[in-house]
Design a protein around this motif. Sequence first.
Motif, PDB file in Angstrom:
ATOM      1  N   HIS A 108       0.836  -1.202   0.000  1.00 60.95           N
ATOM      2  CA  HIS A 108       0.000   0.000   0.000  1.00 60.95           C
ATOM      3  C   HIS A 108       0.873   1.254   0.000  1.00 60.95           C
ATOM      4  CE1 HIS A 108      -2.947   2.887   1.846  1.00 60.95           C
ATOM      5  NE2 HIS A 108      -3.801   2.219   1.116  1.00 60.95           N
ATOM      6  N   ASP A 109       1.864   1.234   0.859  1.00 64.93           N
ATOM      7  CA  ASP A 109       2.804   2.331   1.003  1.00 64.93           C
ATOM      8  C   ASP A 109       3.509   2.623  -0.327  1.00 64.93           C
ATOM      9  OD1 ASP A 109       4.683   4.115   1.943  1.00 64.93           O
ATOM     10  OD2 ASP A 109       5.933   2.596   2.904  1.00 64.93           O
ATOM     11  N   LYS A 110       4.024   1.579  -0.955  1.00 58.41           N
ATOM     12  CA  LYS A 110       4.782   1.731  -2.212  1.00 58.41           C
ATOM     13  C   LYS A 110       3.884   2.185  -3.348  1.00 58.41           C
ATOM     14  CE  LYS A 110       8.623  -1.375  -1.493  1.00 58.41           C
ATOM     15  NZ  LYS A 110       8.566  -2.795  -1.116  1.00 58.41           N
ATOM     16  N   THR A 111       2.664   1.641  -3.420  1.00 56.16           N
ATOM     17  CA  THR A 111       1.751   2.014  -4.498  1.00 56.16           C
ATOM     18  C   THR A 111       1.459   3.516  -4.457  1.00 56.16           C
ATOM     19  OG1 THR A 111       0.730  -0.144  -4.199  1.00 56.16           O
ATOM     20  CG2 THR A 111      -0.435   1.406  -5.585  1.00 56.16           C
ATOM     21  N   LEU A 112       1.210   4.038  -3.264  1.00 57.66           N
ATOM     22  CA  LEU A 112       0.877   5.460  -3.152  1.00 57.66           C
ATOM     23  C   LEU A 112       2.105   6.333  -3.360  1.00 57.66           C
ATOM     24  CD1 LEU A 112      -1.652   4.842  -0.407  1.00 57.66           C
ATOM     25  CD2 LEU A 112      -2.133   6.284  -2.386  1.00 57.66           C
ATOM     26  N   TRP A 113       3.262   5.832  -2.934  1.00 61.55           N
ATOM     27  CA  TRP A 113       4.485   6.611  -3.149  1.00 61.55           C
ATOM     28  C   TRP A 113       4.787   6.719  -4.642  1.00 61.55           C
ATOM     29  CZ3 TRP A 113       6.696  10.216  -0.703  1.00 61.55           C
ATOM     30  CH2 TRP A 113       7.979  10.644  -1.078  1.00 61.55           C
ATOM     31  N   PHE A 114       4.463   5.646  -5.378  1.00 65.87           N
ATOM     32  CA  PHE A 114       4.622   5.650  -6.827  1.00 65.87           C
ATOM     33  C   PHE A 114       3.773   6.776  -7.452  1.00 65.87           C
ATOM     34  CE2 PHE A 114       2.645   3.760 -10.771  1.00 65.87           C
ATOM     35  CZ  PHE A 114       3.744   3.885 -11.603  1.00 65.87           C
ATOM     36  N   VAL A 115       2.553   6.967  -6.941  1.00 68.26           N
ATOM     37  CA  VAL A 115       1.691   8.040  -7.455  1.00 68.26           C
ATOM     38  C   VAL A 115       2.291   9.402  -7.093  1.00 68.26           C
ATOM     39  CG1 VAL A 115      -0.656   8.970  -7.516  1.00 68.26           C
ATOM     40  CG2 VAL A 115      -0.312   6.527  -7.186  1.00 68.26           C
ATOM     41  N   ARG A 116       2.820   9.511  -5.891  1.00 66.55           N
ATOM     42  CA  ARG A 116       3.470  10.755  -5.464  1.00 66.55           C
ATOM     43  C   ARG A 116       4.648  11.078  -6.408  1.00 66.55           C
ATOM     44  NH1 ARG A 116       6.327  14.386  -1.470  1.00 66.55           N
ATOM     45  NH2 ARG A 116       7.603  15.236  -3.097  1.00 66.55           N
ATOM     46  N   GLN A 117       5.424  10.035  -6.776  1.00 71.79           N
ATOM     47  CA  GLN A 117       6.560  10.274  -7.665  1.00 71.79           C
ATOM     48  C   GLN A 117       6.116  10.718  -9.052  1.00 71.79           C
ATOM     49  OE1 GLN A 117       8.482   6.458  -6.931  1.00 71.79           O
ATOM     50  NE2 GLN A 117      10.257   7.521  -6.105  1.00 71.79           N
ATOM     51  N   LYS A 118       4.996  10.173  -9.514  1.00 73.08           N
ATOM     52  CA  LYS A 118       4.463  10.607 -10.814  1.00 73.08           C
ATOM     53  C   LYS A 118       4.076  12.083 -10.753  1.00 73.08           C
ATOM     54  CE  LYS A 118       1.292   7.407 -11.590  1.00 73.08           C
ATOM     55  NZ  LYS A 118       0.231   6.705 -12.313  1.00 73.08           N
ATOM     56  N   ARG A 119       3.519  12.481  -9.611  1.00 71.43           N
ATOM     57  CA  ARG A 119       3.161  13.884  -9.407  1.00 71.43           C
ATOM     58  C   ARG A 119       4.405  14.763  -9.501  1.00 71.43           C
ATOM     59  NH1 ARG A 119       5.338  17.698  -6.085  1.00 71.43           N
ATOM     60  NH2 ARG A 119       3.908  19.417  -5.752  1.00 71.43           N
ATOM     61  N   ASP A 120       5.495  14.326  -8.857  1.00 67.53           N
ATOM     62  CA  ASP A 120       6.734  15.101  -8.881  1.00 67.53           C
ATOM     63  C   ASP A 120       7.249  15.281 -10.309  1.00 67.53           C
ATOM     64  OD1 ASP A 120       6.657  15.301  -6.173  1.00 67.53           O
ATOM     65  OD2 ASP A 120       8.209  13.793  -5.777  1.00 67.53           O
TER      66      ASP A 120
ATOM     67  N   HIS B 207      -6.793   0.220  -1.885  1.00 64.26           N
ATOM     68  CA  HIS B 207      -6.456  -0.786  -0.870  1.00 64.26           C
ATOM     69  C   HIS B 207      -6.800  -2.206  -1.321  1.00 64.26           C
ATOM     70  CE1 HIS B 207     -10.658   0.184  -0.430  1.00 64.26           C
ATOM     71  NE2 HIS B 207     -10.849  -0.835   0.388  1.00 64.26           N
ATOM     72  N   TRP B 208      -7.362  -2.366  -2.527  1.00 68.18           N
ATOM     73  CA  TRP B 208      -7.765  -3.690  -3.020  1.00 68.18           C
ATOM     74  C   TRP B 208      -6.710  -4.270  -3.945  1.00 68.18           C
ATOM     75  CZ3 TRP B 208     -12.410  -6.755  -3.011  1.00 68.18           C
ATOM     76  CH2 TRP B 208     -13.367  -6.331  -2.082  1.00 68.18           C
ATOM     77  N   LYS B 209      -6.437  -5.570  -3.811  1.00 69.24           N
ATOM     78  CA  LYS B 209      -5.532  -6.263  -4.725  1.00 69.24           C
ATOM     79  C   LYS B 209      -6.337  -6.834  -5.881  1.00 69.24           C
ATOM     80  CE  LYS B 209      -1.710  -7.077  -1.780  1.00 69.24           C
ATOM     81  NZ  LYS B 209      -0.465  -7.814  -1.701  1.00 69.24           N
ATOM     82  N   LYS B 210      -5.654  -6.970  -7.040  1.00 66.86           N
ATOM     83  CA  LYS B 210      -6.379  -7.408  -8.240  1.00 66.86           C
ATOM     84  C   LYS B 210      -7.001  -8.795  -8.063  1.00 66.86           C
ATOM     85  CE  LYS B 210      -2.197  -8.950 -10.540  1.00 66.86           C
ATOM     86  NZ  LYS B 210      -1.075  -8.503 -11.321  1.00 66.86           N
TER      87      LYS B 210
ATOM     88  N   CYS C  19      -2.090  15.227  -0.991  1.00 68.18           N
ATOM     89  CA  CYS C  19      -1.674  15.182   0.418  1.00 68.18           C
ATOM     90  C   CYS C  19      -1.769  13.772   0.988  1.00 68.18           C
ATOM     91  CB  CYS C  19      -2.495  16.174   1.248  1.00 68.18           C
ATOM     92  SG  CYS C  19      -4.276  15.862   1.284  1.00 68.18           S
ATOM     93  N   MET C  20      -2.675  12.965   0.444  1.00 71.45           N
ATOM     94  CA  MET C  20      -2.804  11.581   0.919  1.00 71.45           C
ATOM     95  C   MET C  20      -1.639  10.737   0.409  1.00 71.45           C
ATOM     96  SD  MET C  20      -6.803  11.006   0.170  1.00 71.45           S
ATOM     97  CE  MET C  20      -7.949  12.234   0.745  1.00 71.45           C
ATOM     98  N   ASN C  21      -1.341  10.897  -0.896  1.00 69.63           N
ATOM     99  CA  ASN C  21      -0.290  10.077  -1.503  1.00 69.63           C
ATOM    100  C   ASN C  21       1.064  10.323  -0.856  1.00 69.63           C
ATOM    101  OD1 ASN C  21      -2.402   9.480  -3.210  1.00 69.63           O
ATOM    102  ND2 ASN C  21      -1.696  10.848  -4.834  1.00 69.63           N
ATOM    103  N   THR C  22       1.299  11.514  -0.370  1.00 69.54           N
ATOM    104  CA  THR C  22       2.601  11.832   0.207  1.00 69.54           C
ATOM    105  C   THR C  22       2.645  11.558   1.709  1.00 69.54           C
ATOM    106  OG1 THR C  22       4.385  13.461   0.085  1.00 69.54           O
ATOM    107  CG2 THR C  22       2.242  14.283   0.831  1.00 69.54           C
ATOM    108  N   CYS C  23       1.492  11.396   2.358  1.00 74.57           N
ATOM    109  CA  CYS C  23       1.463  11.335   3.826  1.00 74.57           C
ATOM    110  C   CYS C  23       1.982   9.992   4.357  1.00 74.57           C
ATOM    111  CB  CYS C  23       0.038  11.556   4.320  1.00 74.57           C
ATOM    112  SG  CYS C  23      -0.099  11.397   6.111  1.00 74.57           S
ATOM    113  N   PRO C  24       3.037  10.005   5.186  1.00 74.75           N
ATOM    114  CA  PRO C  24       3.584   8.754   5.713  1.00 74.75           C
ATOM    115  C   PRO C  24       2.589   8.009   6.611  1.00 74.75           C
ATOM    116  CG  PRO C  24       4.607  10.643   6.788  1.00 74.75           C
ATOM    117  CD  PRO C  24       3.782  11.175   5.649  1.00 74.75           C
TER     118      PRO C  24
END
Lengths: 206, 463
Positions: free
Chosen positions: B29-41, B161-164, B316-321
């Motif tokens: 979950h952590d990595k998936t959202l961080w990936f979105v944060r990186q795309k934003r950057d 939060h759901w897996k395929k 703010c959600m994607n970046t929040c630890p």
Amino acid sequence: MVSHKQTQSMSSREKILATIKQNQPPAAPLPSLALSDLAPVAPGFDAVQKFTTVLQGIGGSIVEVKNWDQIHAHLSAQFPSPARIINLIPEIHLGDSLNALSAKPHTLEDVNLAVIKGQFGVAENSAIWITDTDMGDRALPFICEHLALVIRASSIVNTMHHAYERIHTGYAFGTFLAGPSKTADIEQSLVLGAHGAKTLTVFLLP
Amino acid sequence: MEAQQHTASKDHATLADTFNRDEPRVDWHDKTLWFVRQKRDKAAWQIPEWEHLRETASQIKHNVLANLHHYLLSFEQQAQQNGVTVHWAANAEEHNQIVHSIIQKTGITRVVKSKSMLTEECHLNDYLQAQGIDVVDTDLGERIVQLANEPPSHIVLPCIHWKKEEIGELFHKHLGTPEGNSDPQFLTAAARVHLRERFMTSPIAITGVNFAIAETGEVVVCTNEGNADLGVQLSDVHIACMGIEKLIPERKHLGVFLRLLARSATGQPITTYSSHFRKPRPGQHMHIVLVDNGRSERLGSDDFRNALKCIRCGACMNTCPVYRRSGGHSYHYAIAGPIGSILAPALDMKKNADLPFASTLCGSCSNVCPVKIDIHDQLYKWRQVLAKDGYVGSTKKNGMKGMAFVLSHPRIYRISGSVGRWVSRHMPFLVSNSLNPWAKQREMPTAPKQSFGEWYRTNKRKA
């Protein structure tokens, strides 16, 4: 006659507006939207090049053509009979025009290809502006299986700020359309063709 | 809804605890959202004027808040001239009643709805279902959580939060897809067929609103899937629901917001469709419901007013630890993460008193916010308001009091420090046990023999 419900919503309206008036912070001026600050042009910037790269990046295809006949040739090869084609560009002699259809947008459900003229493109995000008059039926660009948009290369503007300088009030419905319909809701895997068109081909005329 | 009722009574820490039991899943979950944060950057860094855009957007929103009365009146007048019916709702209940009464007049019960966080805030689906209305969410992620009888866990990525494999199972059960097939391409195609049938047979479409233009009375709705457009264009009645803070002054201001929104949300240059609904199609009826639900009150607060600038991008959600490692449902409110934690207590201080504490105050949320809301400052200010008004638990309060006492008495500070170090070295079980919340999912470090103060005094003498 004013019903009970209407009186109530009238009073909600008055109440909301009164509270807002009382709670508004002190006046603050609107900032300048000067293009020199908001959209500075990088040296060597090529709008057509940028538009092309971005469109390919978001899953659309681009075909540079010299004239209408080349679009006709391209599309009739890609969508041979008995594909159902709705073509709203008289210069391309292909498929049916909307006039042949009933007023019910649901009848467009089996359209394989829609061909529509876009008003202009935006380089920074490859969005194309189309309005209800371009669409024939407002449902067409969303319900068709495949979509082809035609714009002039010279119509491409740099940014969204330039885009809104070109848009005037004369529409009832308008949309910036960028690439095919897509979703990444399942584990962030990008899938093209969510509910709208599965593919987008942009023909670029000189 | 089951999950909402289930989570309502538990606080963020308890719910996060449950989420944290499955460690590999938390990492995923952590990595998936961080990936979105990186795309934003990546998207933001391609725009040299990005910071100027954020500042401009923030100033436009400030102007909106300072002139909201005027802009609302102008919007209403323009929308009415465009042939749209405008409704005003003071709270969630009135909003739900208005939407229901519009539907009821048509005698139709099949409704499609595209994404709208406002309707989540008002619990519209629950209300309509109780009245016998069959409402289907058409955004793929929202349809998935709706089939699972859950609220969305993220405002932009509702089923993040759901897996395929789990979605494959859900679709097998509800849509009859083959068992064991969890290919996203295949599942999306199955949902397209399932929802296309709903679009074709639902004469009423509800949408949210991303921006409403005071100058022209039009509303703008942004989607990638095309579900809002397909729903509206195949309907006889379009109901657009919006919070009163969604207004912007003129159409040209969209240039600023549409450049920021998708880049901040997912790193895309723009959403696939940015549709401007000005007048209904011939024969169609269009309604706009303007909802207050506490917003006009909040406008009067110098400390918390800026939260009304939010454009619901989810950055703010994607970046929040804390969000990334506790999951959206642990926030037990329609909008999760840092922005939800400053919006929720304004609606219900007692129920949401835990949320401003679900943060490290690291400030990353404020740094990525496209309209420069001072999110982490507001989290800090909410803590003070909540403590003052008596909404903070006794453990936290006594802990803080004890801490304040120790920190303001240097001798006691030194003694308690050396006692603490001795205990954690010689009797670590007294520190690393289940009674200490700091030792959950963490191993306490070994304490040094000497404090810095002691080391300094010894070495100062040597020098």
